[in-house]
Design a protein around this motif. Structure first.
Motif: not given
Length: 260
Positions: A161-168
């Motif tokens: 998975d890839i998450t974090g501010p860049a995604v949110s």
């Protein structure tokens, strides 16, 4: 047309499993250093994503990121897909030749039989719990089959998975895609990036490593889930020529002597 950015993440799997952390155990590389990416080859990579815009300042197109994980010191993923099977068969043939040679010398002792049985039967396989991931023999770091569970070739890390501010904050939209390229089992992670909002945006990569443990007299691959972080830096610098460093327009030409 969207520009393709390649990001390679190299993992020190052995040390990461020992410490149960990816801190200090990742090395990031991308193909945008010539445009200003910093921290290339370290765990502090900031990937430059140039904003693409028209002369009126409006967004022209998105950019595309592609992530490729690899294990430090592991067999390159570019070897043929049947490499492990070929090594298993070669090892079994060597074992049978040794058995035939021992039998030709006047008989085989119980100790010889047990030694050869351990060599043939030492495999990482599925256990009753279903947590095992492979029934193959082990490969050492040189690509040869081995019975030594202390020096083996780790499976490739898997991005989950890839998450974090860049995604949110909807700067990038990551997803897993299928591909005819079987180097990475036909799957890879990529993302489109909204280049209309300049700034630095961190993101978190979720990675699954695999550790070889012994359960009920069998070797079993167990998954270990860890995370690491990186960042994107979206710029709005004007386009420039990659060869000359000049802006858009006619290429600068050196003066030439007048023709006679």
């Amino acid at each position: 047309m969207a520009q393709q950015h390649g990001i390679i993440v190299l993992f020190d799997v052995e040390n990461a499993l020992r410490t149960r952390s990816l801190d200090g155990n990742t090395y990031w590389f991308d193909n945008m250093k010539f445009l200003g990416s910093v921290g290339v080859g370290t765990e502090k990579l900031v990937t430059i994503v140039p904003g693409t815009h028209f002369s009126d300042g409006s967004q022209a197109t998105e950019q595309v990121l592609n992530w490729l994980p690899a294990a430090l010191g592991a067999i390159p993923p570019t070897v043929p897909r049947n490499y492990l099977a070929e090594q298993e068969r070669a090892d079994d043939r060597r074992t049978l030749r040794e058995l035939a040679a021992l039998d030709g010398e006047g008989g085989v002792s119980d100790a010889d039989i047990k030694r050869l049985q351990r060599r043939v039967g030492k495999r990482a396989r599925k256990s009753g719990s279903g947590r095992g991931l492979t029934e193959s023999k082990l490969l050492d770091i040189t690509g040869r089959t081995t019975n030594d569970s202390g020096a083996y070739n780790y499976p490739a890390p898997v991005i989950t998975d890839i998450t974090g501010p860049a995604v949110s904050e909807k700067i990038m939209y990551p997803a897993q895609y299928g591909s005819p390229d079987m180097i990475y089992d036909g799957w890879y992670w990529a993302a489109t990036v909204d280049t209309s909002r300049p700034g630095i945006y961190p993101y978190t990569m979720h990675v699954q490593l695999h550790e070889l443990v012994e359960r009920n007299d069998e070797l079993v691959w167990e998954s270990v889930d860890l995370t690491c972080e990186s960042s994107l830096k979206i710029t709005n610098d004007p386009k420039r020529n990659g060869f000359t460093g000049a802006g858009l327009g006619v290429l600068p030409l050196p003066p030439v002597p007048a023709a006679d």
